[in-house]
Motif scaffolding. Structure first.
Motif, PDB file in Angstrom:
ATOM      1  N   CYS A 243      -2.970 -11.327   0.440  1.00 25.35           N
ATOM      2  CA  CYS A 243      -3.275 -10.476   1.594  1.00 25.35           C
ATOM      3  C   CYS A 243      -4.736 -10.615   1.983  1.00 25.35           C
ATOM      4  CB  CYS A 243      -2.977  -9.013   1.271  1.00 25.35           C
ATOM      5  SG  CYS A 243      -1.253  -8.547   1.504  1.00 25.35           S
ATOM      6  N   ASP A 244      -4.992 -10.558   3.287  1.00 27.24           N
ATOM      7  CA  ASP A 244      -6.369 -10.553   3.764  1.00 27.24           C
ATOM      8  C   ASP A 244      -6.912  -9.120   3.736  1.00 27.24           C
ATOM      9  OD1 ASP A 244      -5.538  -9.179   6.086  1.00 27.24           O
ATOM     10  OD2 ASP A 244      -5.428 -11.002   7.298  1.00 27.24           O
ATOM     11  N   PRO A 245      -8.214  -8.927   4.000  1.00 25.28           N
ATOM     12  CA  PRO A 245      -8.786  -7.574   3.965  1.00 25.28           C
ATOM     13  C   PRO A 245      -8.186  -6.609   4.980  1.00 25.28           C
ATOM     14  CG  PRO A 245     -10.534  -9.198   3.745  1.00 25.28           C
ATOM     15  CD  PRO A 245      -9.281  -9.956   4.095  1.00 25.28           C
ATOM     16  N   HIS A 246      -7.466  -7.125   5.978  1.00 19.05           N
ATOM     17  CA  HIS A 246      -6.818  -6.265   6.963  1.00 19.05           C
ATOM     18  C   HIS A 246      -5.414  -5.855   6.545  1.00 19.05           C
ATOM     19  CE1 HIS A 246     -10.165  -7.222   9.629  1.00 19.05           C
ATOM     20  NE2 HIS A 246      -9.937  -8.504   9.419  1.00 19.05           N
ATOM     21  N   GLY A 247      -4.957  -6.323   5.382  1.00 14.42           N
ATOM     22  CA  GLY A 247      -3.641  -5.941   4.896  1.00 14.42           C
ATOM     23  C   GLY A 247      -2.497  -6.764   5.437  1.00 14.42           C
TER      24      GLY A 247
ATOM     25  N   HIS B  12      -6.143  -7.304  -2.263  1.00 16.60           N
ATOM     26  CA  HIS B  12      -5.805  -6.424  -1.146  1.00 16.60           C
ATOM     27  C   HIS B  12      -4.298  -6.198  -1.097  1.00 16.60           C
ATOM     28  CE1 HIS B  12      -9.870  -6.530   0.449  1.00 16.60           C
ATOM     29  NE2 HIS B  12      -9.865  -7.834   0.321  1.00 16.60           N
TER      30      HIS B  12
ATOM     31  N   ARG C 221      -0.280  -3.769   4.120  1.00 10.77           N
ATOM     32  CA  ARG C 221      -0.188  -2.488   4.799  1.00 10.77           C
ATOM     33  C   ARG C 221       0.911  -2.557   5.850  1.00 10.77           C
ATOM     34  NH1 ARG C 221      -6.049  -2.626   4.834  1.00 10.77           N
ATOM     35  NH2 ARG C 221      -6.116  -2.744   7.108  1.00 10.77           N
TER      36      ARG C 221
ATOM     37  N   SER D 165       0.830  -1.208   0.000  1.00  6.04           N
ATOM     38  CA  SER D 165       0.000   0.000   0.000  1.00  6.04           C
ATOM     39  C   SER D 165       0.864   1.258   0.000  1.00  6.04           C
ATOM     40  CB  SER D 165      -0.902  -0.005   1.232  1.00  6.04           C
ATOM     41  OG  SER D 165      -1.726   1.143   1.261  1.00  6.04           O
TER      42      SER D 165
ATOM     43  N   SER E 232     -15.089 -11.464   2.884  1.00  3.13           N
ATOM     44  CA  SER E 232     -14.954 -10.009   2.780  1.00  3.13           C
ATOM     45  C   SER E 232     -14.620  -9.354   4.113  1.00  3.13           C
ATOM     46  CB  SER E 232     -16.237  -9.400   2.206  1.00  3.13           C
ATOM     47  OG  SER E 232     -17.347  -9.695   3.042  1.00  3.13           O
TER      48      SER E 232
END
Length: 290
Positions: free
Chosen positions: A111-115, A285, A288, A67, A159
């Motif tokens: 990557c998961d939705p949490h980065g 994703h 992060r 990111s 999601s």
């Protein structure tokens, strides 16, 4: 069941082990694992030619964008997890598979939705139970989350990022785990078992929460309802699909394939295929860093 006549070559290629298909910034990004190649295909009309982004001197299992840092990736490569810069140089975060009692390499990852970045490993010789699943947190620390599997594939997430799907390909089983806020499994169930002579490989979850799975060795893609019901089988013109990607614009499924181990590569083995489907998924994703 959907007939293979509805499947077309989307980008011709000769990839030994294409894998890790992800939709990133309006293009398909994927790898050729054993060649250590990172590739992209622009979403343009007419003939599409894969372009090499980077070539490593170790196997490259999968990448995710970082990111806020265009051209930078987090990668499951060689025996661990590394940051990959635009020049193709690796900055290793950890190489946990260096300590494996048998030779292993990193495999698929996402990557998961949490980065957070998740990636599995596998033994070269198929030693039972030698594969693991790792999670890379925002601070760059790498944690072994699951072990005791053989060829670890997927992973994929719902999601909300609180359900993890991961395949133990050798066993032909897809497991589903509940995750807590820190990404630690709190429960496990057998979500689906592939009993058709193939193995579950790369996966993705669509906007309806259904799981799409490439079935290596059986020339098919399966779609499963969130309750585990097998909804659809898409037949393919080549036996070794490796990963699946649903662009957010909807209407198509992109499928990477391999010719690795085939004495006589069948059909478009090693190319990226496309099938018309009524489904879509979010873009990949990003990792992060914190």
């Amino acid at each position: 069941m959907t007939d293979s006549s509805q499947v077309q070559v989307w980008a011709a290629g000769d990839h030994e082990l294409g894998e890790g298909a992800r939709w990133i910034d309006g293009r398909l990004v994927y790898v050729d694992i054993l060649a250590g190649r990172l590739l992209e295909v622009a979403d343009l009309p007419g003939p599409r030619t894969p372009r090499e982004i980077a070539r490593l001197d170790v196997p490259l299992g999968a990448v995710a964008p970082i990111s806020g840092r265009p051209g930078h990736w987090i990668a499951a490569a060689g025996t661990g997890i590394a940051l990959l810069d635009p020049a193709g140089d690796l900055d290793w975060l950890a190489r946990p598979e260096d300590r494996s009692p048998v030779p292993t390499r990193m495999n698929d990852g996402v990557c998961d939705p949490h980065g957070r970045f998740w990636a599995g490993s596998m033994p070269y010789d198929g030693t039972p139970g030698a594969g693991s699943l790792y999670r890379t947190d925002h601070d760059g620390s790498v944690h072994r989350v699951l072990d005791g599997m053989t060829i670890v594939n997927g992973p994929a997430f719902n999601s909300a990022g609180d359900l993890l799907y991961v395949a133990d390909s050798t066993a032909g089983v897809i497991h589903r785990y509940d995750l807590d806020a820190d990404g630690n499994p709190t429960s496990r169930e057998e979500f689906a078992r592939v009993a058709v002579g193939g193995s579950p490989d790369g996966m993705t979850v669509d906007t309806d929460g259904c799981l799409w799975v490439a079935i290596w060795g059986h020339g098919a893609v399966h779609r499963y309802h969130p309750d585990g019901t097998h909804l659809t089988t898409l037949r393919l013109p080549t036996p070794q699909p490796t990963s699946v990607c649903l662009p957010p614009s909807g209407g198509r499924l992109l499928i990477t394939t391999a010719h690795h181990g085939l004495s006589r590569p069948a059909g478009p083995a090693g190319s990226v295929l496309c099938a018309a489907v009524e489904a879509s998924a979010p873009p990949a994703h990003a990792y992060r860093q914190g």
